[in-house]
Design a protein around this motif. Sequence first.
Motif, mmCIF file in Angstrom:
data_model
loop_
_atom_site.group_PDB
_atom_site.id
_atom_site.type_symbol
_atom_site.label_atom_id
_atom_site.label_comp_id
_atom_site.label_asym_id
_atom_site.label_seq_id
_atom_site.Cartn_x
_atom_site.Cartn_y
_atom_site.Cartn_z
ATOM 1 N N MET A 168 0.828 -1.208 0.000
ATOM 2 C CA MET A 168 0.000 0.000 0.000
ATOM 3 C C MET A 168 0.860 1.256 0.000
ATOM 4 O O MET A 168 1.994 1.230 0.470
ATOM 5 N N ARG A 169 0.297 2.333 -0.495
ATOM 6 C CA ARG A 169 0.947 3.622 -0.308
ATOM 7 C C ARG A 169 0.910 3.946 1.187
ATOM 8 O O ARG A 169 -0.060 3.609 1.873
ATOM 9 N N PRO A 170 1.944 4.605 1.706
ATOM 10 C CA PRO A 170 1.970 4.891 3.147
ATOM 11 C C PRO A 170 0.701 5.550 3.670
ATOM 12 O O PRO A 170 0.185 5.172 4.722
ATOM 13 N N THR A 171 0.137 6.514 2.922
ATOM 14 C CA THR A 171 -1.081 7.179 3.397
ATOM 15 C C THR A 171 -2.263 6.217 3.441
ATOM 16 O O THR A 171 -3.082 6.269 4.369
ATOM 17 N N GLU A 172 -2.376 5.346 2.450
ATOM 18 C CA GLU A 172 -3.444 4.344 2.451
ATOM 19 C C GLU A 172 -3.296 3.417 3.649
ATOM 20 O O GLU A 172 -4.281 2.980 4.241
ATOM 21 N N PHE A 173 -2.056 3.171 4.011
ATOM 22 C CA PHE A 173 -1.745 2.221 5.078
ATOM 23 C C PHE A 173 -2.095 2.766 6.456
ATOM 24 O O PHE A 173 -2.872 2.176 7.195
ATOM 25 N N PHE A 174 -1.538 3.934 6.810
ATOM 26 C CA PHE A 174 -1.746 4.386 8.181
ATOM 27 C C PHE A 174 -3.091 5.077 8.400
ATOM 28 O O PHE A 174 -3.484 5.315 9.531
ATOM 29 N N GLU A 175 -3.837 5.379 7.318
ATOM 30 C CA GLU A 175 -5.179 5.930 7.478
ATOM 31 C C GLU A 175 -6.266 4.861 7.379
ATOM 32 O O GLU A 175 -7.456 5.170 7.340
ATOM 33 N N MET A 176 -5.875 3.605 7.365
ATOM 34 C CA MET A 176 -6.806 2.488 7.250
ATOM 35 C C MET A 176 -7.676 2.377 8.500
ATOM 36 O O MET A 176 -7.181 2.348 9.620
ATOM 37 N N LYS A 177 -8.981 2.320 8.297
ATOM 38 C CA LYS A 177 -9.938 2.173 9.395
ATOM 39 C C LYS A 177 -10.690 0.859 9.251
ATOM 40 O O LYS A 177 -10.884 0.353 8.150
ATOM 41 N N TRP A 178 -11.138 0.345 10.406
ATOM 42 C CA TRP A 178 -11.845 -0.929 10.388
ATOM 43 C C TRP A 178 -13.108 -0.848 9.541
ATOM 44 O O TRP A 178 -13.469 -1.812 8.863
ATOM 45 N N GLU A 180 -11.142 5.687 1.612
ATOM 46 C CA GLU A 180 -11.969 6.847 1.264
ATOM 47 C C GLU A 180 -11.186 7.845 0.423
ATOM 48 O O GLU A 180 -11.689 8.410 -0.535
ATOM 49 N N ASP A 181 -9.935 8.062 0.818
ATOM 50 C CA ASP A 181 -9.113 9.054 0.136
ATOM 51 C C ASP A 181 -7.818 8.395 -0.327
ATOM 52 O O ASP A 181 -7.194 7.662 0.435
ATOM 53 N N HIS A 182 -7.443 8.628 -1.567
ATOM 54 C CA HIS A 182 -6.207 8.052 -2.100
ATOM 55 C C HIS A 182 -5.667 8.950 -3.191
ATOM 56 O O HIS A 182 -6.256 10.001 -3.502
ATOM 57 N N ASN A 213 1.087 9.284 10.813
ATOM 58 C CA ASN A 213 1.250 10.032 9.568
ATOM 59 C C ASN A 213 2.599 9.641 8.980
ATOM 60 O O ASN A 213 3.335 8.828 9.563
ATOM 61 N N LYS A 214 2.939 10.217 7.821
ATOM 62 C CA LYS A 214 4.164 9.782 7.147
ATOM 63 C C LYS A 214 5.414 10.066 7.963
ATOM 64 O O LYS A 214 6.429 9.379 7.816
ATOM 65 N N TYR A 215 5.330 11.066 8.843
ATOM 66 C CA TYR A 215 6.500 11.414 9.655
ATOM 67 C C TYR A 215 6.637 10.478 10.863
ATOM 68 O O TYR A 215 7.723 9.969 11.142
ATOM 69 N N SER A 216 5.534 10.244 11.564
ATOM 70 C CA SER A 216 5.605 9.411 12.766
ATOM 71 C C SER A 216 5.901 7.952 12.413
ATOM 72 O O SER A 216 6.670 7.280 13.103
ATOM 73 N N TYR A 217 5.308 7.467 11.315
ATOM 74 C CA TYR A 217 5.556 6.087 10.889
ATOM 75 C C TYR A 217 7.013 5.914 10.459
ATOM 76 O O TYR A 217 7.685 4.958 10.852
#
Length: 304
Positions: free
Chosen positions: A164-174, A189-191, A231-235
């Motif tokens: 996955m793209r990093p944003t798709e990954f860490f914004e993933m919700k159940w 929802e957003d990509h 987010n991309k920085y914390s991950y």
Amino acid sequence: MLNKNIKKWAKEKMYLYELIEKYKEYALDCYVGRDGKPTNEFKSIRQVLSQLNDYYPMIRASRLRPLKVIEFRDDLIERDNTIETINDKVSRIKRMYRYACEREYVDSEVFVAVNSVTPLKPGRCRARANKKVNPVDWKRLRAVLRVSNDQLQRMIRVHYLTGMRPTEFFEMKWQDLKIQNDVALYVPEDHKTSYLKKKRYIVFGPRVIKLLGSNQRIGYVFKTKYGTSYNKYSYRREIVRACERAGVEKFTPRQLRHNSATRFCRRFGISVAKELLGHETEAMTRIYVEDNVRGLLDYARQAV
């Protein structure tokens, strides 16, 4: 005839900074996420137009011709921008002049002239090429996993397996996951291409579902210690710190996507890899795939 002369006079009088302000207002409406906030593309547009305005603070919009674009581009080279970054910035300037031409802020000949500037090519200019992003070797990855806590281990493994793209990954919700027995479908929802009204489908198999496993299936799948999303920085910071603890060369989340691209392409072919990664073209997928020298050598043993 009089109206035509008035229009021509108005076009010649518009300053570059006035055009920039008008285009930023237009872009703000175009590049907005589902959360109502400006996308990264809008921020990139705003950045390059600010740089252009600083470089040419008091010129008419109609006076930005190819030589002036090239002069601005040369300044970007001196500032150590990469070829890809410079081409992207110039492309955004060209888009602004397409907008200006459509609204008759400048004559069509100005638009054609600005768009005549050709993109930079590696080996044919002074700008440095982008450094190739390589997949993470398994030895280094295994060392990092050994010193990571349970959640970071699961995050790295899921990212490695899915690409996955990093944003798709860490914004993933159940609530974005549709789990059915041993497979699951994730529709973020957003990509990256959501502004094109396209849906992004990401599929998970049994290994990923097991790694996601949690009794608390509410909100974000992976949360920080504060209960918020990464987010991309914390991950990236978590991964870099784990690399330091393991005493290995640092790698970034983006490289894990390159691991997946290479694995998908070798196992399923480039067409399937393109769909799994969410790329628009196979050419983009090839950028992510590691050079298959080993495969060529195996082919040579059998056929050459």
